[in-house]
Design an enzyme around this catalytic site. Structure first.
Site, short mmCIF file in Angstrom:
data_model
loop_
_atom_site.label_atom_id
_atom_site.label_comp_id
_atom_site.label_asym_id
_atom_site.label_seq_id
_atom_site.Cartn_x
_atom_site.Cartn_y
_atom_site.Cartn_z
N ALA A 1 -20.20 24.87 -11.90
CA ALA A 1 -19.10 24.46 -12.77
C ALA A 1 -19.16 22.95 -12.96
O ALA A 1 -19.74 22.23 -12.14
CB ALA A 1 -17.76 24.88 -12.17
N GLU B 1 -22.50 32.87 -9.77
CA GLU B 1 -21.43 33.86 -9.96
C GLU B 1 -21.53 34.52 -11.32
O GLU B 1 -21.34 35.74 -11.46
CB GLU B 1 -20.08 33.16 -9.79
CG GLU B 1 -19.83 32.71 -8.35
CD GLU B 1 -18.62 31.81 -8.23
OE1 GLU B 1 -17.64 32.24 -7.60
OE2 GLU B 1 -18.64 30.68 -8.77
N GLY C 1 -20.92 28.36 -9.91
CA GLY C 1 -20.45 29.22 -10.99
C GLY C 1 -21.58 29.87 -11.75
O GLY C 1 -21.42 30.97 -12.30
N GLU D 1 -20.39 25.29 -3.10
CA GLU D 1 -19.04 24.74 -3.30
C GLU D 1 -18.50 24.07 -2.04
O GLU D 1 -17.66 23.16 -2.13
CB GLU D 1 -18.08 25.86 -3.75
CG GLU D 1 -18.31 26.39 -5.14
CD GLU D 1 -19.29 27.53 -5.21
OE1 GLU D 1 -19.40 28.16 -6.27
OE2 GLU D 1 -19.99 27.81 -4.18
#
Length: 258
Positions: A65, A112, A109, A132
């Site tokens: 992200a 994911e 992300g 993260e």
């Protein structure tokens, strides 16, 4: 529809959606996630599309992200905005088969997002990770849940707690990745696989996807009952009659999605 962060092409029943933020290694920001959610839903509704392929660049599928966008946000902001939640949920609800074609970095992300797809085909340069923890947070788009279901508690815990990257050979060995190809061949091979799926009855591929996903979300006896009822239901379709007739007549079936 014109997109700022994606390149979308539809050819031979396959929608190819390419993440396109090259200056940021395809980092996921709000704009990209909003556009991606819209693009996959449009492909899901498009009668000319039977399979969706999601990819990035040779260097990076998506490197996580966008930290620059997130860094200054407060709990209240991300909670009320439900940061990334609606978009990830919309992508997960897509009913048509969806393949992630991964080269280079597939982190946070990005990892994911790849796991939301139905399966991952990777190049020999792919690297996976959920780093993260290095930012003082945890995964927020299903990483702790989907990765654990893919690779088991021990490897998932290792990756989430240390932030280490998983090389593609390990990713294939532990079931995160379905197949691996040389980087120069990745997209050609993925498109061959997508077109192979596109030849099947769309009723059957969508039903198979529902059944496999049910295995992730229910107990064994409930999952088997769900599968059996879907199996029975497909006997009401013309495609079942055509598929079995073609098998007995030793010819290729001509499915009509009916």
């Amino acid at each position: 529809m014109a997109y700022e962060t994606l390149i979308v092409e539809v050819e031979d029943d396959v929608a190819l959606i390419r993440l396109n933020r090259p200056d940021a290694l395809n980092a996921l920001n709000s704009k990209l996630m909003t556009e991606l959610s819209a693009a996959v839903q449009a492909a899901d509704r498009n009668d000319a599309v039977r399979v969706i392929v999601l990819t990035g660049s040779e260097k990076s599928f998506a490197a996580g992200a966008d930290v620059k966008e997130m860094a200054g946000k407060s709990f209240t902001e991300v909670y009320f905005d439900n940061l990334f939640g609606p978009e990830a949920e919309a992508i997960a609800r897509v009913r048509k088969p969806m393949i992630a074609a991964v080269s280079g970095y597939c982190l946070g992300g990005g990892c994911e997002l790849a796991m939301i797809c139905d399966f991952i085909i990777a190049s020999d340069t792919a690297k996976f990770g959920q780093p993260e923890i290095n930012l003082g947070i945890v995964a927020g788009m299903g990483g702790t849940q989907r990765l654990t279901r893919c690779v088991g508690k021990s490897k998932s815990m290792d990756m989430h707690l240390t932030g280490r990257f998983m090389e593609v050979a390990e990713a294939e060995r532990c079931g995160l990745v379905s197949r691996v190809f040389p980087a120069k061949d990745l997209m050609a091979e993925v498109m061959k696989i997508a077109k192979k799926i596109a030849e099947k009855s769309l009723l059957s591929t969508m039903a198979a996807k529902e059944c496999v996903n049910r295995a992730q979300e229910s107990g064994l006896s409930e999952g088997i009952l769900f599968e059996r009822r879907v199996f029975h239901a497909l006997f009401a379709t013309e495609d079942q009659k055509e598929g079995m007739a073609a098998f007995m007549e030793k010819r290729q079936p001509q499915f009509r999605d009916k």
